[in-house]
Write an enzyme that holds these catalytic residues in place. Sequence first.
Site, mmCIF file in Angstrom:
data_model
loop_
_atom_site.group_PDB
_atom_site.id
_atom_site.type_symbol
_atom_site.label_atom_id
_atom_site.label_comp_id
_atom_site.label_asym_id
_atom_site.label_seq_id
_atom_site.Cartn_x
_atom_site.Cartn_y
_atom_site.Cartn_z
ATOM 1 N NE ARG A 92 -12.984 -10.575 -2.495
ATOM 2 C CZ ARG A 92 -13.851 -11.009 -1.586
ATOM 3 N NH1 ARG A 92 -13.474 -11.854 -0.658
ATOM 4 N NH2 ARG A 92 -15.096 -10.576 -1.598
ATOM 5 C CB SER A 105 2.080 -2.610 -16.053
ATOM 6 O OG SER A 105 0.680 -2.732 -16.049
ATOM 7 C CB VAL A 122 -10.759 -1.199 -5.892
ATOM 8 C CG1 VAL A 122 -11.994 -2.080 -5.970
ATOM 9 C CG2 VAL A 122 -11.085 0.066 -5.090
ATOM 10 C CB THR A 123 -7.042 -4.457 -8.576
ATOM 11 O OG1 THR A 123 -7.328 -3.344 -9.404
ATOM 12 C CG2 THR A 123 -6.828 -5.696 -9.430
ATOM 13 C CG ASN A 124 -10.360 -8.336 -4.785
ATOM 14 O OD1 ASN A 124 -9.998 -7.797 -3.745
ATOM 15 N ND2 ASN A 124 -11.635 -8.433 -5.139
ATOM 16 N N PRO A 125 -6.251 -9.561 -5.307
ATOM 17 C CG PRO A 125 -4.734 -11.071 -4.356
ATOM 18 C CD PRO A 125 -5.175 -10.504 -5.671
ATOM 19 C CB CYS A 126 -7.609 -5.034 -2.416
ATOM 20 S SG CYS A 126 -8.662 -5.526 -1.053
ATOM 21 C CG ASP A 152 -15.469 -7.222 2.878
ATOM 22 O OD1 ASP A 152 -15.338 -8.324 2.339
ATOM 23 O OD2 ASP A 152 -14.858 -6.194 2.490
ATOM 24 C CB SER A 154 -21.251 -1.689 3.394
ATOM 25 O OG SER A 154 -22.523 -1.329 2.901
ATOM 26 N NE ARG A 155 -20.537 -7.645 -0.480
ATOM 27 C CZ ARG A 155 -19.482 -7.943 -1.217
ATOM 28 N NH1 ARG A 155 -18.366 -8.404 -0.647
ATOM 29 N NH2 ARG A 155 -19.512 -7.780 -2.526
ATOM 30 C CG HIS A 179 -11.611 -7.570 0.316
ATOM 31 N ND1 HIS A 179 -12.931 -7.421 0.632
ATOM 32 C CD2 HIS A 179 -11.574 -7.680 -1.036
ATOM 33 C CE1 HIS A 179 -13.661 -7.435 -0.472
ATOM 34 N NE2 HIS A 179 -12.854 -7.591 -1.497
HETATM 35 P P1 NAD Z 1 -13.521 -5.988 -15.417
HETATM 36 O O1 NAD Z 1 -12.893 -7.105 -16.165
HETATM 37 O O2 NAD Z 1 -14.943 -5.644 -15.713
HETATM 38 O O3 NAD Z 1 -12.663 -4.647 -15.625
HETATM 39 C C1 NAD Z 1 -11.284 -4.588 -15.495
HETATM 40 C C2 NAD Z 1 -10.777 -3.532 -16.450
HETATM 41 O O4 NAD Z 1 -9.379 -3.342 -16.223
HETATM 42 C C3 NAD Z 1 -10.960 -3.902 -17.929
HETATM 43 O O5 NAD Z 1 -11.727 -2.917 -18.587
HETATM 44 C C4 NAD Z 1 -9.528 -3.948 -18.464
HETATM 45 O O6 NAD Z 1 -9.406 -3.495 -19.801
HETATM 46 C C5 NAD Z 1 -8.810 -3.020 -17.486
HETATM 47 N N1 NAD Z 1 -7.365 -3.217 -17.453
HETATM 48 C C6 NAD Z 1 -6.669 -4.375 -17.441
HETATM 49 N N2 NAD Z 1 -5.343 -4.122 -17.416
HETATM 50 C C7 NAD Z 1 -5.196 -2.784 -17.412
HETATM 51 C C8 NAD Z 1 -4.075 -1.910 -17.384
HETATM 52 N N3 NAD Z 1 -2.828 -2.402 -17.350
HETATM 53 N N4 NAD Z 1 -4.298 -0.578 -17.369
HETATM 54 C C9 NAD Z 1 -5.553 -0.072 -17.405
HETATM 55 N N5 NAD Z 1 -6.666 -0.855 -17.410
HETATM 56 C C10 NAD Z 1 -6.482 -2.200 -17.438
HETATM 57 O O7 NAD Z 1 -13.329 -6.329 -13.862
HETATM 58 P P2 NAD Z 1 -14.163 -5.674 -12.656
HETATM 59 O O8 NAD Z 1 -15.379 -6.498 -12.409
HETATM 60 O O9 NAD Z 1 -14.285 -4.221 -12.907
HETATM 61 O O10 NAD Z 1 -13.173 -5.956 -11.438
HETATM 62 C C11 NAD Z 1 -11.967 -5.234 -11.319
HETATM 63 C C12 NAD Z 1 -11.203 -5.667 -10.083
HETATM 64 O O11 NAD Z 1 -11.894 -5.223 -8.912
HETATM 65 C C13 NAD Z 1 -11.072 -7.186 -9.915
HETATM 66 O O12 NAD Z 1 -9.771 -7.505 -9.478
HETATM 67 C C14 NAD Z 1 -12.093 -7.531 -8.854
HETATM 68 O O13 NAD Z 1 -11.786 -8.720 -8.171
HETATM 69 C C15 NAD Z 1 -11.949 -6.292 -7.980
HETATM 70 N N6 NAD Z 1 -13.030 -6.043 -7.009
HETATM 71 C C16 NAD Z 1 -12.649 -5.633 -5.785
HETATM 72 C C17 NAD Z 1 -13.596 -5.371 -4.805
HETATM 73 C C18 NAD Z 1 -13.146 -4.927 -3.427
HETATM 74 O O14 NAD Z 1 -13.959 -4.785 -2.504
HETATM 75 N N7 NAD Z 1 -11.846 -4.721 -3.234
HETATM 76 C C19 NAD Z 1 -14.959 -5.524 -5.103
HETATM 77 C C20 NAD Z 1 -15.311 -5.924 -6.389
HETATM 78 C C21 NAD Z 1 -14.332 -6.207 -7.333
#
Ligand code: NAD
Length: 323
Positions: A92, A105, A122-126, A152, A154-155, A179
């Site tokens: 991550r 952005s 939620v986006t990583n590294p969160c 994690d 829940s897992r 995380h």
């Molecule tokens: P994905 O590639 O399927 O989807 C990401 C989306 O973000 C894409 O549709 C893309 O077009 C969009 N995007 C990119 N830049 C953007 C912007 N500036 N504005 C708006 N939208 C934008 O990826 P995913 O599988 O959905 O994963 C997304 C994130 O979630 C990853 O960073 C992943 O690591 C993270 N994640 C976190 C957890 C957690 O527990 N925190 C769990 C699973 C995944």
Amino acid sequence: MRTSGHGSKIGVVGAGAVGTAVAYNAQIRGLAREIALYDVNRTKARAEVRDMAHGSQFTNCRVIGGDDPDVLENADVVVVTAGAAQKPGETRLDLVAKNVAIMRSVLPQVLAQSPDAVIVLVTNPCDVLTAVAVEEFGVSPARLFSSGCVLDSSRLRWLVAEIARVAPTSVHAMVVGEHGDSEFPLWSSSRIGNIPITEWTEKGTRLFSPEILADMTHGVVRAAYTVIEGKGATNYAIGLAAGRIIQAVLRDEHVVLPVSRVQTARELDPSLEALEGVAISLPTIVGAGGAERVVSPPLVPEEREMLLASGAALREVIDSVRR
Ligand code: NAD
């Protein structure tokens, strides 16, 4: 008004695997009156919105969205999932530069459209994104936090429940820390019902030996890697975990969840003061105000050391991306 789930609006940024799972979960659980999905990929966002909206007859929730951030206007909660996902073998933390740039952005757009929303990253590294965002955008740590170790935990509860053959809701156990790779379960305070986990027996035999606990810790830390190897992403369980957080906020539940919040010296046990300024998961009361209060858990010395080490690892990454 954030306390009435049925009159409220949820914004989801990113219509990928995770964002759509978050939105779909919120839709079928009727968590809000309206869900808005925003993604820079117009075709994808529109198709996902249309697919969900086609089920409107069976839900009580309007789904809108597209590639214009205006759709997020006046949301009560915004969940940010925009960004690159982990590739097989990638940690991550490898994602950090790409996703910090995306977060920088996206957040001004979210704050312009929904200045009072509770924001869940939620986006990583969160954890890293949360610390940087709170610092750069001046939002209070309670109002901008991350889902952290809710997934994690829940897992973990599922793994324990499978071995003990009890409902996961009867497993009271939490994963804390980053995380990511330095996270760990608080075994010393874990219980099944009101029985300490190490004292849980079946036919007179204790089920949770130190080896089993170590295997489960490893299983939780590696869980995402295993799923990503098989299907390219993890999405359903994070959709449910984010839904749990959204519900806690919209219904002002004051539920205790291991979300990742920027830590303040005021709330931390003095022995954990080194975590100040780092976003890291600890038990936290979540309600209408967001991640309202962090509760310092009882820790044995080994857990304290692991938590501080996890915080130090995160601080190093946060420092490397600070402007
Ligand atoms: P994905 O590639 O399927 O989807 C990401 C989306 O973000 C894409 O549709 C893309 O077009 C969009 N995007 C990119 N830049 C953007 C912007 N500036 N504005 C708006 N939208 C934008 O990826 P995913 O599988 O959905 O994963 C997304 C994130 O979630 C990853 O960073 C992943 O690591 C993270 N994640 C976190 C957890 C957690 O527990 N925190 C769990 C699973 C995944």
